[in-house]
Design a protein around this motif. Sequence first.
Motif, PDB file in Angstrom:
ATOM      1  N   MET A   9       0.819  -1.204   0.000  1.00 34.06           N
ATOM      2  CA  MET A   9       0.000   0.000   0.000  1.00 34.06           C
ATOM      3  C   MET A   9       0.862   1.268   0.000  1.00 34.06           C
ATOM      4  SD  MET A   9      -2.951   0.905   2.785  1.00 34.06           S
ATOM      5  CE  MET A   9      -3.841  -0.589   2.447  1.00 34.06           C
ATOM      6  N   PHE A  10       2.011   1.183   0.651  1.00 28.36           N
ATOM      7  CA  PHE A  10       2.862   2.362   0.822  1.00 28.36           C
ATOM      8  C   PHE A  10       4.145   2.289   0.007  1.00 28.36           C
ATOM      9  CE2 PHE A  10       0.391   2.273   4.860  1.00 28.36           C
ATOM     10  CZ  PHE A  10      -0.376   3.391   4.570  1.00 28.36           C
ATOM     11  N   THR A  50      -4.466  19.535   6.153  1.00 30.53           N
ATOM     12  CA  THR A  50      -4.916  18.527   5.188  1.00 30.53           C
ATOM     13  C   THR A  50      -6.244  17.850   5.527  1.00 30.53           C
ATOM     14  OG1 THR A  50      -3.591  16.837   6.309  1.00 30.53           O
ATOM     15  CG2 THR A  50      -2.567  17.977   4.444  1.00 30.53           C
ATOM     16  N   LYS A  51      -6.737  18.036   6.740  1.00 30.96           N
ATOM     17  CA  LYS A  51      -7.948  17.293   7.115  1.00 30.96           C
ATOM     18  C   LYS A  51      -9.146  17.628   6.234  1.00 30.96           C
ATOM     19  CE  LYS A  51      -9.740  20.246  10.788  1.00 30.96           C
ATOM     20  NZ  LYS A  51     -10.113  20.300  12.191  1.00 30.96           N
ATOM     21  N   ASP A  83     -11.227   5.702  -3.586  1.00 34.70           N
ATOM     22  CA  ASP A  83     -10.641   5.635  -4.930  1.00 34.70           C
ATOM     23  C   ASP A  83      -9.138   5.373  -4.901  1.00 34.70           C
ATOM     24  OD1 ASP A  83     -10.027   8.175  -3.955  1.00 34.70           O
ATOM     25  OD2 ASP A  83     -10.465   9.203  -5.844  1.00 34.70           O
ATOM     26  N   ALA A  84      -8.493   5.563  -3.765  1.00 34.39           N
ATOM     27  CA  ALA A  84      -7.053   5.343  -3.658  1.00 34.39           C
ATOM     28  C   ALA A  84      -6.699   3.858  -3.722  1.00 34.39           C
ATOM     29  CB  ALA A  84      -6.519   5.957  -2.376  1.00 34.39           C
ATOM     30  N   TYR A  85      -7.607   3.000  -3.304  1.00 27.90           N
ATOM     31  CA  TYR A  85      -7.309   1.566  -3.296  1.00 27.90           C
ATOM     32  C   TYR A  85      -7.136   0.989  -4.698  1.00 27.90           C
ATOM     33  CZ  TYR A  85      -8.333   1.509   1.672  1.00 27.90           C
ATOM     34  OH  TYR A  85      -8.317   1.745   3.017  1.00 27.90           O
ATOM     35  N   ASP A  86      -7.728   1.609  -5.706  1.00 32.19           N
ATOM     36  CA  ASP A  86      -7.669   1.099  -7.072  1.00 32.19           C
ATOM     37  C   ASP A  86      -6.672   1.834  -7.960  1.00 32.19           C
ATOM     38  OD1 ASP A  86      -9.687  -0.753  -6.526  1.00 32.19           O
ATOM     39  OD2 ASP A  86     -11.248   0.722  -6.948  1.00 32.19           O
ATOM     40  N   ILE A  90      -3.200   7.794  -7.008  1.00 32.82           N
ATOM     41  CA  ILE A  90      -4.053   8.456  -6.008  1.00 32.82           C
ATOM     42  C   ILE A  90      -3.601   8.064  -4.607  1.00 32.82           C
ATOM     43  CG2 ILE A  90      -6.399   8.662  -5.104  1.00 32.82           C
ATOM     44  CD1 ILE A  90      -7.390   8.306  -8.006  1.00 32.82           C
ATOM     45  N   MET A  91      -3.271   6.781  -4.407  1.00 33.83           N
ATOM     46  CA  MET A  91      -2.772   6.334  -3.105  1.00 33.83           C
ATOM     47  C   MET A  91      -1.499   7.104  -2.755  1.00 33.83           C
ATOM     48  SD  MET A  91      -3.168   4.445  -0.394  1.00 33.83           S
ATOM     49  CE  MET A  91      -4.214   3.026  -0.721  1.00 33.83           C
ATOM     50  N   ALA A  92      -0.614   7.270  -3.712  1.00 32.38           N
ATOM     51  CA  ALA A  92       0.647   7.987  -3.468  1.00 32.38           C
ATOM     52  C   ALA A  92       0.386   9.419  -3.008  1.00 32.38           C
ATOM     53  CB  ALA A  92       1.506   7.973  -4.727  1.00 32.38           C
ATOM     54  N   LYS A  93      -0.637  10.053  -3.562  1.00 36.10           N
ATOM     55  CA  LYS A  93      -0.993  11.418  -3.143  1.00 36.10           C
ATOM     56  C   LYS A  93      -1.368  11.436  -1.670  1.00 36.10           C
ATOM     57  CE  LYS A  93      -4.832  14.534  -3.162  1.00 36.10           C
ATOM     58  NZ  LYS A  93      -6.194  14.786  -3.559  1.00 36.10           N
ATOM     59  N   TRP A  94      -2.233  10.523  -1.240  1.00 37.07           N
ATOM     60  CA  TRP A  94      -2.687  10.507   0.158  1.00 37.07           C
ATOM     61  C   TRP A  94      -1.557  10.136   1.107  1.00 37.07           C
ATOM     62  CZ3 TRP A  94      -6.703  13.234   0.973  1.00 37.07           C
ATOM     63  CH2 TRP A  94      -7.682  13.348  -0.015  1.00 37.07           C
ATOM     64  N   VAL A  95      -0.719   9.216   0.674  1.00 40.86           N
ATOM     65  CA  VAL A  95       0.433   8.811   1.489  1.00 40.86           C
ATOM     66  C   VAL A  95       1.366  10.008   1.678  1.00 40.86           C
ATOM     67  CG1 VAL A  95       2.495   7.340   1.478  1.00 40.86           C
ATOM     68  CG2 VAL A  95       0.260   6.382   0.874  1.00 40.86           C
TER      69      VAL A  95
END
Length: 107
Positions: A9-10, A50-51, A83-86, A90-95
């Motif tokens: 995930m990370f 960021t919240k 949407d980050a899981y797929d 997008i996951m990289a942005k949230w991380v």
Amino acid sequence: MDNADIEDMFVSLSPITIKRMFGGKGIYHAGEIFAIELDGAVLLKADAETKHEFEAAGAEQWIYESNRSRKPVAMPYWTIPEDAYDDPDIMAKWVRLAYEAALRARK
């Protein structure tokens, strides 16, 4: 969730370190905790900066009931937007946002 799934995930923030803590796991990069895993759910760190992005994306803040006061306590960790899981980008942005919040918290 096992450590290999968390590492996948990370991947955008590798290397990460995973340590057991209070019934869950702390997830660190360069010594900074930026995420936690509790009861199979991974939560990302957010702050005042960021919240609102997490909220707008439909993420939910981790809130628990205090044993002492029996009042809700809001923690600085949020669910990962769906949407980050797929989408690894997008996951990289949230991380990245979570890690940046961790760095700001250190100051």
